[in-house]
Design a protein around this motif. Structure first.
Motif, PDB file in Angstrom:
ATOM      1  N   LYS A 101     -17.042 -12.715  -4.461  1.00 25.81           N
ATOM      2  CA  LYS A 101     -16.672 -13.878  -5.278  1.00 25.81           C
ATOM      3  C   LYS A 101     -17.945 -14.571  -5.834  1.00 25.81           C
ATOM      4  N   ILE A 102     -18.902 -14.728  -4.943  1.00 24.47           N
ATOM      5  CA  ILE A 102     -20.161 -15.364  -5.351  1.00 24.47           C
ATOM      6  C   ILE A 102     -20.851 -14.515  -6.419  1.00 24.47           C
ATOM      7  N   TYR A 103     -20.818 -13.208  -6.217  1.00 20.04           N
ATOM      8  CA  TYR A 103     -21.471 -12.314  -7.178  1.00 20.04           C
ATOM      9  C   TYR A 103     -20.827 -12.434  -8.561  1.00 20.04           C
ATOM     10  N   LYS A 104     -19.487 -12.437  -8.539  1.00 20.15           N
ATOM     11  CA  LYS A 104     -18.764 -12.522  -9.819  1.00 20.15           C
ATOM     12  C   LYS A 104     -19.055 -13.842 -10.529  1.00 20.15           C
ATOM     13  N   GLU A 105     -19.133 -14.885  -9.727  1.00 19.39           N
ATOM     14  CA  GLU A 105     -19.432 -16.194 -10.325  1.00 19.39           C
ATOM     15  C   GLU A 105     -20.828 -16.194 -10.959  1.00 19.39           C
ATOM     16  N   SER A 106     -21.749 -15.499 -10.302  1.00 20.63           N
ATOM     17  CA  SER A 106     -23.119 -15.545 -10.803  1.00 20.63           C
ATOM     18  C   SER A 106     -23.336 -14.655 -12.015  1.00 20.63           C
TER      19      SER A 106
END
Lengths: 236, 300
Positions: B92-97
């Protein structure tokens, strides 16, 4: 009102300009100071506004010893004594109106009334239409009138006019003298220094020579008599 | 009084220009350094609030082992926060970034779509101070659940020097700004003082006459003090305007680099507050300069 008590003024060069001068001028008097150039007439005026301090002796105006005045009291003294300077001291880059208004601004005269007061004074001294002119655009007589207007605009109790008729033609000199008489009639104590003996009659006359009073019509020593005696001595 | 001050300025426009440009330059530099200082502080705060040490965990870790590790870290008292980030949360964090970039999401590559399996779970730690990094890292290095590289090195990310470097830079920027602003302010004071002294000297005849007419010192010097304040205030507005224009001009460049750290463009209210501070400060500086000149004159 004005008391000079054994006043001596010696400049740092060693030149004694006033030597043991004493006189008492009452409120409302018109006094004419005469004497040759360098006799000490201008120095008396400068001492009156404490532009100079006496080397010895004391000067009091309305009971206040001028030598004891604190620096903060000096402006009050100078507002009390109006001076028409021999060199006029009219500020060259201000108009006649601005020069006269300056004396009122200095005493915090109400701003809205300054214009009325200045125009009234210009009428009184006879140059009502010269208000927007600069000093360089005025004649000697007009400059003198402007200087008188500035000196009296703040209604000082004392007016010292230093050679107000010097360098003026007879007619203009007479007009200026008449103007000083009018100011005197309004209640101002007037001291006028002059070379012109035409203005002596009817007034107290103090004659100075080399810094000494050699005649005072208010005392026994009559200046006119002294002059005559001196002339006789010279003839011998 | 204000009219007299304005007349004095009109009479010598080049002197006024010198005073205003010197003050304007000073305010420009002070304003820029204030903004840079504010920005560096925000960057520092941003770094300090983000996880500073990340330990990647081996796939076979158990929840109790993770809890044990977090417990070991927090009992040291050196940790502000320690959190477990699961594989799903990491994705999720990766996608947000990366946003919607199809290349980074793997949707247009032969590698296939990036899934949670690809990313490791981790423990993210925010230390109370960068000085505590070595102690925390040694605890993580002893833990069995922290994954290791093929050559046996534990997979722990910690930007040990970044924050201390950033702190040092922030301090250096502030010190340099303070020194430069002090030197320029001193020059502004001297410039205004010399100009006012010259004006007073040039008008000695007028001032002498005013004294003979009974003018008090305050009456004589007031127009010169107003003039000094005007130099400070106008210089303040010009300097602020120049720095605001410079900031607006560089906003597109900065915005892409400082996204998530500093909100850009800068709030106009912040700039207005800066204007008020600068105008008040430099008007006071102008008044101080005028007073220096006037006191020298009054002492004569």
């Amino acid at each position: 009102m004005i008391v000079f008590d054994q006043v001596t003024k010696v400049y740092s060069t060693g030149n004694t300009i006033l030597d043991n001068v004493s006189f008492h001028i009452k409120e409302g008097e018109f006094v004419v100071l005469t004497g040759a150039s360098g006799a000490g007439k201008t120095s008396i005026g400068r001492l009156l506004i404490r532009d100079l301090l006496p080397t010895s002796g004391s000067i009091t105006i309305e009971g206040a010893d001028l030598a004891k005045l604190k620096p903060g009291q000096l402006p009050d003294l100078r507002r009390k004594v109006g001076v028409v300077f021999q060199d006029y001291k009219i500020i060259p880059d201000k108009t006649v109106f601005e020069n006269i208004a300056l004396a009122l601004e200095i005493i915090n005269y109400p701003g809205k009334q300054i214009a009325d007061r200045v125009h009234h004074l210009l009428d009184l001294v006879g140059i009502p239409e010269k208000d927007n002119l600069f000093p360089i655009q005025l004649s000697g007589g007009e400059l003198q009138r402007a200087a008188i207007a500035r000196a009296i605009v703040s209604e000082p109790k004392i007016l010292f006019a230093d050679e107000p008729t010097g360098n003026l033609d007879d007619a203009t000199a007479k007009d200026i003298y008449q103007l000083l008489l009018e100011i005197h009639n309004l209640g101002t104590t007037v001291i006028m220094s002059t070379h012109n003996e035409k203005f002596l009659p009817g007034h107290r006359h103090i004659h100075l020579e080399k810094g000494k009073i050699v005649g005072d019509s208010a005392t026994s020593a009559h200046p006119k008599k002294h002059n005559e005696q001196r002339a006789m001595k010279n003839d011998k | 009084m204000i009219n007299t001050a304005l007349k004095n300025i009109r009479r010598s426009p080049y002197q006024a220009l010198a005073a205003v440009s010197m003050t304007g330059l000073t305010v420009f530099v002070v304003s820029l350094f204030a903004l840079v200082s504010l920005a560096s502080q925000l960057i520092l705060t941003s770094f300090e609030t983000k996880p500073q040490v990340i330990a990647y965990l081996a796939d076979e870790h158990k929840p109790e082992e993770v809890n044990q590790l977090i417990g070991d870290l927090t009992t040291t008292g050196l940790v502000k926060q320690a959190t477990y980030v699961s594989k799903d949360e990491a994705l999720k964090i990766y996608k947000e970034s990366v946003g919607n970039d199809p290349l980074l999401l793997g949707t247009v590559t032969d590698l296939g779509i990036i899934t949670a399996d690809v990313l490791p779970a981790s423990v993210e730690i925010t230390a109370k101070s960068p000085d505590n990094f070595p102690t925390l890292v040694s605890i993580l290095e002893r833990s069995k659940i922290v994954s290791s590289t093929p050559n046996g090195q534990k997979e722990i990310d910690f930007p040990q020097d970044v924050i201390s470097e950033l702190t040092a830079w922030t301090r250096a920027i502030r010190t340099a700004g303070l020194i430069l602003a002090s030197i320029l302010s001193f020059n502004s004071v001297i410039t205004i003082m010399i100009i006012i002294s010259m004006k007073i000297a040039n008008r000695r005849y007028e001032i002498g006459t005013m004294k003979l007419l009974g003018a008090k010192g305050a009456f004589i010097i007031k127009p010169y003090l107003i003039e000094s304040i005007l130099y400070g205030a106008v210089g303040g507005v010009i300097g602020w305007l120049a720095s605001y224009i410079a900031l607006l001009y560089s906003t597109p460049f900065l915005a892409t680099r400082l996204v998530g750290i500093i909100p850009l463009p800068v709030d106009p209210l912040i700039m207005l507050a800066l204007l008020a501070v600068l105008v008040v400060s430099f008007s006071s500086l102008g008044l101080f300069s005028g007073l220096l000149a006037a006191v020298r004159f009054l002492k004569r």
